[in-house]
Motif scaffolding. Structure first.
Motif, PDB file in Angstrom:
ATOM      1  N   ALA A  42      -9.880  -5.527 -15.959  1.00  0.00           N
ATOM      2  CA  ALA A  42     -10.913  -6.284 -15.249  1.00  0.00           C
ATOM      3  C   ALA A  42     -12.071  -6.624 -16.181  1.00  0.00           C
ATOM      4  N   PHE A  43     -12.510  -5.641 -16.970  1.00  0.00           N
ATOM      5  CA  PHE A  43     -13.635  -5.871 -17.893  1.00  0.00           C
ATOM      6  C   PHE A  43     -13.267  -6.840 -19.010  1.00  0.00           C
ATOM      7  N   THR A  44     -11.996  -6.857 -19.410  1.00  0.00           N
ATOM      8  CA  THR A  44     -11.575  -7.741 -20.499  1.00  0.00           C
ATOM      9  C   THR A  44     -11.100  -9.099 -20.003  1.00  0.00           C
ATOM     10  N   ASP A  45     -11.113  -9.313 -18.699  1.00  0.00           N
ATOM     11  CA  ASP A  45     -10.697 -10.592 -18.126  1.00  0.00           C
ATOM     12  C   ASP A  45     -11.838 -11.603 -18.291  1.00  0.00           C
ATOM     13  N   GLU A  46     -11.610 -12.623 -19.109  1.00  0.00           N
ATOM     14  CA  GLU A  46     -12.666 -13.606 -19.385  1.00  0.00           C
ATOM     15  C   GLU A  46     -13.072 -14.363 -18.131  1.00  0.00           C
ATOM     16  N   SER A  47     -12.112 -14.655 -17.259  1.00  0.00           N
ATOM     17  CA  SER A  47     -12.440 -15.398 -16.041  1.00  0.00           C
ATOM     18  C   SER A  47     -13.339 -14.581 -15.117  1.00  0.00           C
ATOM     19  N   PHE A  48     -13.146 -13.262 -15.094  1.00  0.00           N
ATOM     20  CA  PHE A  48     -13.981 -12.404 -14.258  1.00  0.00           C
ATOM     21  C   PHE A  48     -15.394 -12.321 -14.820  1.00  0.00           C
ATOM     22  N   ARG A  49     -15.506 -12.217 -16.148  1.00  0.00           N
ATOM     23  CA  ARG A  49     -16.831 -12.180 -16.776  1.00  0.00           C
ATOM     24  C   ARG A  49     -17.560 -13.505 -16.557  1.00  0.00           C
ATOM     25  N   THR A  61       0.807  -1.225   0.000  1.00  0.00           N
ATOM     26  CA  THR A  61       0.000   0.000   0.000  1.00  0.00           C
ATOM     27  C   THR A  61       0.838   1.271   0.000  1.00  0.00           C
ATOM     28  N   SER A  62       2.120   1.153   0.329  1.00  0.00           N
ATOM     29  CA  SER A  62       2.981   2.343   0.370  1.00  0.00           C
ATOM     30  C   SER A  62       3.826   2.499  -0.895  1.00  0.00           C
ATOM     31  N   LYS A  63       3.824   1.471  -1.762  1.00  0.00           N
ATOM     32  CA  LYS A  63       4.603   1.525  -3.004  1.00  0.00           C
ATOM     33  C   LYS A  63       3.650   1.325  -4.170  1.00  0.00           C
ATOM     34  N   TRP A  64       3.274   2.423  -4.801  1.00  0.00           N
ATOM     35  CA  TRP A  64       2.285   2.355  -5.863  1.00  0.00           C
ATOM     36  C   TRP A  64       2.678   3.258  -7.030  1.00  0.00           C
ATOM     37  N   GLU A  65       2.082   2.970  -8.166  1.00  0.00           N
ATOM     38  CA  GLU A  65       2.306   3.751  -9.387  1.00  0.00           C
ATOM     39  C   GLU A  65       0.944   3.996 -10.036  1.00  0.00           C
ATOM     40  N   TRP A  66       0.625   5.246 -10.298  1.00  0.00           N
ATOM     41  CA  TRP A  66      -0.683   5.614 -10.838  1.00  0.00           C
ATOM     42  C   TRP A  66      -0.811   5.121 -12.285  1.00  0.00           C
ATOM     43  N   VAL A  67      -1.912   4.383 -12.570  1.00  0.00           N
ATOM     44  CA  VAL A  67      -2.147   3.888 -13.934  1.00  0.00           C
ATOM     45  C   VAL A  67      -3.535   4.278 -14.446  1.00  0.00           C
ATOM     46  N   GLY A  68      -4.316   4.997 -13.653  1.00  0.00           N
ATOM     47  CA  GLY A  68      -5.638   5.435 -14.092  1.00  0.00           C
ATOM     48  C   GLY A  68      -6.628   4.295 -14.204  1.00  0.00           C
ATOM     49  N   ILE A  69      -7.379   4.286 -15.302  1.00  0.00           N
ATOM     50  CA  ILE A  69      -8.436   3.275 -15.471  1.00  0.00           C
ATOM     51  C   ILE A  69      -7.925   1.991 -16.135  1.00  0.00           C
ATOM     52  N   ALA A  89      -9.494  -3.305  -8.500  1.00  0.00           N
ATOM     53  CA  ALA A  89     -10.529  -2.761  -9.388  1.00  0.00           C
ATOM     54  C   ALA A  89     -11.722  -3.711  -9.462  1.00  0.00           C
ATOM     55  N   LYS A  90     -11.454  -5.009  -9.520  1.00  0.00           N
ATOM     56  CA  LYS A  90     -12.536  -5.990  -9.505  1.00  0.00           C
ATOM     57  C   LYS A  90     -13.340  -5.882  -8.208  1.00  0.00           C
TER      58      LYS A  90
END
Length: 310
Positions: free
Chosen positions: A76-83, A62-70, A283-284
């Motif tokens: 997550a939306f394109t992950d077939e296993s999640f869908r 949680t203290s080492k992060w890099e901003w990647v936006g959406i 994000a999921k």
């Protein structure tokens, strides 16, 4: 004249006395409210906001992060296993919601008909709810393996049996809890309404549909909310009973676990071999929260409207 003046004086005196009694409580109630607000903020609001922020980052801690936006949400939306897990979870939640509530209601209805041993039956039906989900999952996995081994099958190799295994497990665990809520609602149905229906010549079925069910809509609202949210949030029983197995391999080399529900999919994404996928898992989790909260609110509004109509 004088009697009205005396009544008015009594009302005014009562109002003044009530205000005097409330003032000390109004001054000190923030002191008693502060610990609860602090605990809620520390235990829920801050972790939720931090998780929401991390869903827009790539992180290992949680203290080492890099901003990647959406980017994480796109993955997550394109992950077939999640869908797939979304569709599987929705099917499971709807099936379990119907079976658990129908069975729990009719068991509760039967146990409010003054039969012998009612208290014993209530205790027996409620007891499975006291057992933890992980323990139940391992117990039922051994039961199903013992039963299916005679037919050369296993709950870990047959996705159909895996689905119905989860349904049976959750029905066995939750029916007793919902039954208690329905019993409370059934016992609150006014006796004069039941007697009036009987005098008017209504059959038992007509009385159930026209009188009993409308009067237990508050209990139905609670039970539908609990079973719907529990169905979507199911994790520990899924992990212990099937672990998402069996899985299939896609032509592109990716795998889909055929009995993996959304909560387990998020868990496997976060703790998978790729540590860079933790932002995607977060994000999921945010999407999962929005889904469950939205469906629960819609269900509550729909069934509460029925309560008002009743």
């Amino acid at each position: 004249g004088r009697l009205d003046d005396m009544k008015k004086y009594k009302r005014d005196a009562a109002a003044v006395q009530s205000d005097i009694l409330r003032r000390p409580y109004q001054r000190i109630f923030p002191i008693f409210l502060l610990p609860m607000v602090a605990a809620f903020s520390i235990g829920f609001i801050w972790p939720f906001l931090q998780g929401l922020f991390l869903s827009f980052t790539k992180f290992r801690t949680t203290s080492k992060w890099e901003w990647v936006g959406i980017e994480n949400y796109i993955k997550a939306f394109t992950d077939e296993s999640f869908r797939y897990s979304f569709g599987y979870t929705a099917l499971y939640a709807i099936t379990s919601l119907i079976l658990i509530n129908v069975l729990a209601f009719f068991i509760a209805y039967a146990l409010t008909q003054k039969i012998k041993g009612t208290n014993l039956f209530r205790t027996v039906f409620f007891m499975p709810n006291l057992i933890g989900g992980i323990v139940l999952g391992y117990i039922w996995s051994m039961i199903f393996d013992g039963l299916l081994s005679n037919y050369g099958k296993s709950i870990l190799t047959d996705s159909t049996w895996g689905f119905w295994g989860l349904i049976i497990l959750m029905c066995w665990q939750q029916i007793g809890y919902m039954m208690i809520i329905y019993i409370a609602g059934l016992q609150a149905v006014p006796e004069d309404m039941l007697e009036a229906a009987k005098i008017d010549g209504a059959s038992s079925w007509q009385t159930l549909i026209k009188v009993t069910i409308p009067n237990v809509m508050s209990s139905i609202t609670i039970c539908l909310f609990l079973t719907l949210s529990n169905g979507f949030k199911l994790f520990d029983q899924n992990l212990a009973l099937t672990g998402g197995l069996p899985y299939i391999i896609n032509p592109d080399g990716t795998s889909v676990h055929t009995t993996e529900m959304m909560a387990l999919n998020i868990y496997n994404t976060f703790y998978g071999q790729n540590s860079n996928s933790r932002g995607v898992a977060q994000a999921k989790a945010v999407l999962f929260f929005i889904l469950v909260a939205g469906l629960s609110i819609l269900q509550l509004r729909a069934t509460r409207d029925k309560e008002v109509a009743a």
